[in-house]
Design a protein around this motif. Structure first.
Motif, PDB file in Angstrom:
ATOM      1  N   ALA A 115       0.818  -1.214   0.000  1.00  0.00           N
ATOM      2  CA  ALA A 115       0.000   0.000   0.000  1.00  0.00           C
ATOM      3  C   ALA A 115       0.851   1.261   0.000  1.00  0.00           C
ATOM      4  O   ALA A 115       0.529   2.241  -0.685  1.00  0.00           O
ATOM      5  N   LEU A 116       1.939   1.260   0.768  1.00  0.00           N
ATOM      6  CA  LEU A 116       2.723   2.471   0.937  1.00  0.00           C
ATOM      7  C   LEU A 116       3.804   2.661  -0.113  1.00  0.00           C
ATOM      8  O   LEU A 116       4.159   3.796  -0.443  1.00  0.00           O
ATOM      9  N   MET A 117       4.348   1.568  -0.660  1.00  0.00           N
ATOM     10  CA  MET A 117       5.440   1.723  -1.610  1.00  0.00           C
ATOM     11  C   MET A 117       4.946   2.172  -2.980  1.00  0.00           C
ATOM     12  O   MET A 117       5.713   2.730  -3.765  1.00  0.00           O
ATOM     13  N   GLY A 118       3.687   1.935  -3.294  1.00  0.00           N
ATOM     14  CA  GLY A 118       3.153   2.360  -4.586  1.00  0.00           C
ATOM     15  C   GLY A 118       2.451   3.696  -4.529  1.00  0.00           C
ATOM     16  O   GLY A 118       1.744   4.077  -5.464  1.00  0.00           O
ATOM     17  N   SER A 119       2.667   4.421  -3.435  1.00  0.00           N
ATOM     18  CA  SER A 119       1.974   5.690  -3.258  1.00  0.00           C
ATOM     19  C   SER A 119       2.855   6.633  -2.453  1.00  0.00           C
ATOM     20  O   SER A 119       3.662   6.195  -1.627  1.00  0.00           O
ATOM     21  N   PRO A 120       2.709   7.949  -2.666  1.00  0.00           N
ATOM     22  CA  PRO A 120       3.359   8.869  -1.731  1.00  0.00           C
ATOM     23  C   PRO A 120       2.853   8.597  -0.315  1.00  0.00           C
ATOM     24  O   PRO A 120       1.718   8.143  -0.131  1.00  0.00           O
ATOM     25  N   ASN A 121       3.678   8.840   0.688  1.00  0.00           N
ATOM     26  CA  ASN A 121       3.279   8.554   2.059  1.00  0.00           C
ATOM     27  C   ASN A 121       3.901   9.595   2.994  1.00  0.00           C
ATOM     28  O   ASN A 121       4.712  10.421   2.572  1.00  0.00           O
ATOM     29  N   ASN A 122       3.511   9.532   4.230  1.00  0.00           N
ATOM     30  CA  ASN A 122       3.955  10.535   5.204  1.00  0.00           C
ATOM     31  C   ASN A 122       5.177  10.090   5.993  1.00  0.00           C
ATOM     32  O   ASN A 122       5.246  10.247   7.206  1.00  0.00           O
ATOM     33  N   LEU A 123       6.166   9.546   5.303  1.00  0.00           N
ATOM     34  CA  LEU A 123       7.364   9.052   5.971  1.00  0.00           C
ATOM     35  C   LEU A 123       8.003  10.137   6.846  1.00  0.00           C
ATOM     36  O   LEU A 123       8.392   9.864   7.985  1.00  0.00           O
TER      37      LEU A 123
END
Length: 474
Positions: A115-123
């Motif tokens: 879910a997170l690697m294929g999308s921008p995220n709030n790292l």
């Protein structure tokens, strides 16, 4: 590609002049070019033609082979696009196998990564304030809740956690370690070398088999920056031994104003004896005993991705977090996502044995594995007979990755023997199993190939490949 001239006698040898030009090969393989692009296909076509040309000069190339050139090129391109890192079937009997990727990720971790690697995220973005955030903030509260620590941070593996901790707390000063804990683990990671790389001066106390509180107290000086305890998880010293536990050592360290750091390595977060497994020391207990810093692995008994977890006091962890080396060792977003998802599983410990693959495999009942061995024995025998015999056997699995090295888990599996009794024949079987689309890895012992079934939850991973194994053995 056009077939060879019909006047050519079947079985005639080809000469270099019979080889087609590169552009003709690419035209005849237009479908492969459309799928993979000109660059890759042209490179593989040149290599293929060079090999055929060498065989033609040597008089080893048959004209009939040229008609199969498009298929050969397609196979080369497909092989070139195959990843070097592939799933395998672990039948070695070692659950957390360092060479086979260590812990299997839970479904929750896999879904989170996807879910997170294929999308921008709030790292590193604070959703509440809309300003830049710190990736440690995403996981620190969770780690503190699970361990009772005041503060926490993570790096890319436990070796990095130990190196960073020593560098931040004892760089340019002395670090005291018991001689009996100067361990070496896989990859020649040796504690004396780590001390040197971290810029600390190693001070050894005690002897190989016995260290006492007075040894530590007597070694503390104004130059002391840190006392280090190392859990000897990858070997055992037995007999006339003595060591100083963290609860005894913490008051000695703190009375002198020196921080105490302990490296647990294996990373257990729950009492394994709950499920009948040997107990491992827990970060929670080490912090309660007075340790200022505790380091442990994410991809061993914890059951997550490769990571080095650092928990402890605000003062000590704060110094580690601010140390310049921290950025070079920080955890990237992919394992970070997997680690957070894995840690959240520990919030519901009653479900761990179902949700966490590592714990599920370690606690798998022997009776269940024996039933699987009885079920698979005739199926595997049909695939490898008459060259090999197959019988169900009782086996002993191990936890692996340096965790609980002398402990064994009752297991079961299959023992395969060469009927002719030749070791080379058995080696051929081992090679054939490794060459399967999903390589099958067992272990050789006493002229037998042992396939320990503890880690085989889906028998189809083996049985679906048996026809290919039979073909390769004929």
């Amino acid at each position: 590609m056009n077939a060879p001239d019909e006047s050519v006698v079947h079985g005639s040898k080809a000469s270099p002049k019979d080889l087609p030009a590169l552009d003709r090969v690419l035209r005849d393989c237009a479908g492969v070019v459309a799928e993979h692009g000109h660059t890759l296909v042209a490179r593989e076509a040149r290599a293929l033609l060079d090999g055929l040309r060498a065989r033609a000069i040597a008089g080893e190339l048959m004209l009939a082979e040229l008609a199969l050139l498009p298929q050969a090129l397609a196979a080369r391109v497909a092989a070139r696009m195959q990843p070097a890192m592939r799933p395998v079937v672990n039948l070695t009997g070692t659950v957390i196998h360092t060479n086979l990727g260590r812990a299997l990720l839970a479904d929750a971790a896999l879904h989170q990564v996807l879910a997170l690697m294929g999308s921008p995220n709030n790292l590193e973005y604070d959703l509440a304030s809309g300003s830049r955030g710190d990736r440690d903030d995403l996981i620190e509260d969770l780690l503190c809740e699970l361990t009772g620590a005041e503060a926490a941070t993570v790096v890319n593996n436990n070796a990095a956690a130990v190196l960073l901790g020593i560098a931040a707390l004892a760089g340019g000063r002395e670090a005291i370690v018991s001689r009996g804990e100067l361990v070496e683990i896989g990859g020649a990671f040796r504690m004396p070398d780590v001390m040197s790389a971290a810029g600390a001066t190693l001070v050894e106390v005690g002897t190989t088999n016995r260290t006492h509180p007075r040894d530590y107290a007597g070694a503390i000086s104004p130059r002391t920056g840190l006392i280090v305890k190392v859990h000897t998880s990858n070997y055992a010293v037995q007999g006339f031994t003595a060591s100083v536990d963290e609860a005894t050592l913490a008051p000695i360290a703190h009375a002198a104003g020196v921080p105490l750091m302990t490296d647990l390595g294996s990373g257990a977060l729950v009492d394994l004896s709950t499920w009948g497994l040997p107990a491992e020391p827990l970060p929670q207990a080490m912090l309660a005993a007075g340790c200022d810093v505790v380091t442990f692995s994410g991809d061993k008994l914890l059951g997550g991705p490769q990571a080095g977890l650092i928990v402890g006091s605000k003062a000590a962890v704060g110094r580690i977090r601010k140390f310049p080396m921290k950025r070079a060792l920080r955890l990237s977003k992919l394992p970070f996502a997997a680690l957070e998802a894995t840690l959240r599983l520990y919030l519901r410990p009653e479900r761990l044995v179902q949700d966490l693959p590592t714990l599920r495999l370690l606690t798998r009942p022997q009776a269940q594995i024996q039933a699987l061995a009885a079920q698979l024995a005739p199926v595997v025998a049909a695939a490898v007979q008459p060259r090999f015999s197959v019988e169900p056997v009782a086996l002993q699995s191990q936890i692996g990755s340096g965790s609980l090295p002398v402990e064994r888990l009752p297991s079961a599996g299959l023992a395969l023997r060469a009927v002719d009794g030749r070791g080379r024949t058995l080696e051929a079987l081992v090679t054939a199993l490794r060459a399967l689309p999903r390589p099958v890895i067992g272990r050789l012992n006493d002229d037998r190939l042992l396939l320990d079934l503890r880690c085989l939850e889906d028998p189809a991973q083996l049985t679906s490949q048996l026809p290919a194994l039979t073909e390769s053995l004929t």
